[in-house]
Design an enzyme around this catalytic site. Structure first.
Site, mmCIF file in Angstrom:
data_model
loop_
_atom_site.group_PDB
_atom_site.id
_atom_site.type_symbol
_atom_site.label_atom_id
_atom_site.label_comp_id
_atom_site.label_asym_id
_atom_site.label_seq_id
_atom_site.Cartn_x
_atom_site.Cartn_y
_atom_site.Cartn_z
ATOM 1 N N CYS A 174 0.803 -1.221 0.000
ATOM 2 C CA CYS A 174 0.000 0.000 0.000
ATOM 3 C C CYS A 174 0.836 1.272 0.000
ATOM 4 O O CYS A 174 0.584 2.204 -0.768
ATOM 5 C CB CYS A 174 -0.942 0.002 1.208
ATOM 6 S SG CYS A 174 -0.135 -0.448 2.753
ATOM 7 N N HIS A 204 -3.145 6.485 4.228
ATOM 8 C CA HIS A 204 -1.721 6.631 4.544
ATOM 9 C C HIS A 204 -1.247 7.991 4.035
ATOM 10 O O HIS A 204 -1.549 8.376 2.902
ATOM 11 C CB HIS A 204 -0.894 5.562 3.814
ATOM 12 C CG HIS A 204 -1.025 4.180 4.373
ATOM 13 N ND1 HIS A 204 -1.713 3.877 5.519
ATOM 14 C CD2 HIS A 204 -0.516 2.996 3.925
ATOM 15 C CE1 HIS A 204 -1.639 2.569 5.750
ATOM 16 N NE2 HIS A 204 -0.923 2.013 4.795
#
Lengths: 346, 346
Positions: free
Chosen positions: B132, B252
């Site tokens: 990710c 994130h």
């Protein structure tokens, strides 16, 4: 400590988050105090604070508040410092200023005791306390700077809301409760109280601390860049910084990448850090040991871990530096300076 | 879309955080599905999930689960992928693997569609979805890499707990409630479920994601380093990473510093980012506009802001990159790959 000189100490901004910590440290460190004067804005004047079991009434700070004061610790905002420090100096006080007002003034020493306490006697009435995020970084880098030389620093910060004051703490906790209850939030303080746009801080990360300058960096980032060079006395040092607020109450964390001027031995780096004053090495990956903001809260030291060599540059070093932003990052660094002044003058 | 070929699609790990997002995306993207097979561990088998208004019962994944499957999306952990993907391939399925199992296999393409979709046809039955934190970074850096060349990347991450699964989300929210109520917490999941030491994540920052390797970097950091080189097809690229978990649920954030191989024009950099596929430039300091995890949650794009030139190195660039780690960082990147496969095979 018999026959020790006792000092008349003033704390300006006594009711603020940093002021409270200063008073607590003067107490626990048993600072040689003859008289403690607590000062604040008009709004907070009249508040009663306890020092060594006695109530002291906070008074509104005015130009005349500093008669007879030996040491004055300022943390009431840059405007208050600029207005009142000249008066305090004219009354003979040595001022320790926690704001950014005097930090880059060429005549004002910018002091982290573990790094450059030798500059303290150059003062002309005021000694500046660096920005919180700068203090912990230079404290940790100093032993490496002295041993190997450092050519560049690239830092990303993970800063606690307490750096923005008590109201920012309240806001973050209140937002957290609201979101956990499934409600929406209306941000009112962060990222910068004086600016129009507000962002949610709970369960978020805000890449803005202080206002923006024209070059795209924030003032907080420029403080880290400029103050680091001044404290280490090295204008050739290349520094870049990204400063970010995260939902932590106390304790700034920093991901710091440095390039040394010489080859280094990684075990020697760790030993230098372990031996450095004010630094605690917490670096044991096998035991999942590294510094954590929640552990550093309430402690005076700066904690360093995740120390490892860059795989692509043998002179590059990654590290993780954590300290309580209200203590070493503000109140404790200021009280340390006051202790040195007390020793010099005794 | 008439006469379009329809596919038998299997989702392995259908009850997990990423699996749920994959199913939702197959639905909202109107993926050309003839049959949807939902697979999980024995423990979760029997769960009923809804797809386009119909209940589908999740079955335990076994080597025989893939008969007739055209496209299988795996996100049930590396062990499950290593065990079952060979069987799926032998049944003729093309596998898209969200785990790290095949990412660094030289025979397996590691694909971010905006960056290297041209590698997709090199597959031997499996296409790997990157980590990710890597995906959003390379998606944002690709236009700059193509235009100027990039010699080095120094990244510090601010990663959401959802990257560690649903139980980590639950733990962070539970700890937050306990701490707000004045209670102590007993960490049980983070930073790494399989390791003995646990740390508080609420109101904290943990500089450990995944286990440590022998060089002092974590596996998460090594993924960012190695996968970035593989996706950009550039072994000479210097990358270093510090990966940190913060109390955010989805999204994130990354503080990324890059050094270009050529001089660059800052306005051109912003234009390249604004024009890049899958990228949204959010960069207006005057309006306090920059990417925020809380805003990126639930969105498919990667958001970039705080774009500014390093003051000490004219070829250095700082930026802030944010994306939903379960979407572009996992489910959406995988479904994008599946869409390309569907187009190729129609």
């Amino acid at each position: 400590m018999s026959n020790q000189k006792l000092f008349h100490v003033a704390v300006v901004g006594a009711t603020g988050a940093v002021g409270e910590q200063i008073i607590r440290l003067l107490e626990t460190r048993d600072f040689p105090i003859e008289k403690l004067t607590l000062l604040s804005s008009e709004r907070s004047a009249g508040t009663k604070l306890t020092f060594k079991g006695n109530d002291i009434t906070v008074k509104a700070a005015t130009p005349d508040s500093f008669k007879g004061v030996d040491i004055a610790l300022f943390s009431a905002g840059g405007g208050v410092s600029l207005e009142l420090i000249p008066h305090a100096i004219s009354h003979g006080a040595v001022c320790i200023d926690n704001t950014s007002a005097y930090r880059m003034d060429p005549d004002t020493p910018l002091v982290v005791p573990e790094v450059n306490i030798d500059r303290i006697n150059e003062h002309k009435g005021v000694i500046a306390n660096p920005n919180c995020s700068t203090i912990q970084m230079v404290a940790a880098l100093k032993p490496l700077y002295d041993r190997y030389g450092i050519s560049r620093i690239i830092v990303s910060t993970y800063q606690a809301v307490s750096g923005a004051g008590s109201r920012a703490i309240d806001e973050m906790l209140r937002q957290s409760k609201e979101i956990l209850a499934g409600n929406t939030v209306e941000p009112q303080i962060l990222p910068v109280g004086a600016l129009p746009v507000k962002h949610q801080i709970a369960f978020n990360a805000i890449p803005q601390i202080d206002k923006f300058t024209e070059n795209g960096f924030t003032y907080e980032e420029m403080k880290m860049i400029n103050e680091t060079k001044k404290i280490l006395g090295d204008d050739s040092l290349e520094v870049t910084a990204t400063c970010v607020r995260i939902p932590v109450v106390y304790g700034h964390s920093e991901s710091v990448y440095v390039e040394m001027k010489q080859d280094f031995d990684l075990e020697e780096v760790k030993q230098l850090l372990a031996d450095a004053p004010g630094i605690v090495l917490q670096d044991n990956p096998a035991e999942q040991q590294y510094p954590l903001a929640a552990d550093a809260a309430g402690k005076l030291e700066t904690f360093v871990g995740r120390v490892r060599r860059d795989l692509s540059n043998p002179r590059g070093l990654n590290m993780w530096i954590v300290s309580d932003n209200l203590l070493k990052g503000a109140a404790w660094n200021a009280v340390q300076i006051a202790e040195y002044i007390a020793i010099e003058q005794k």
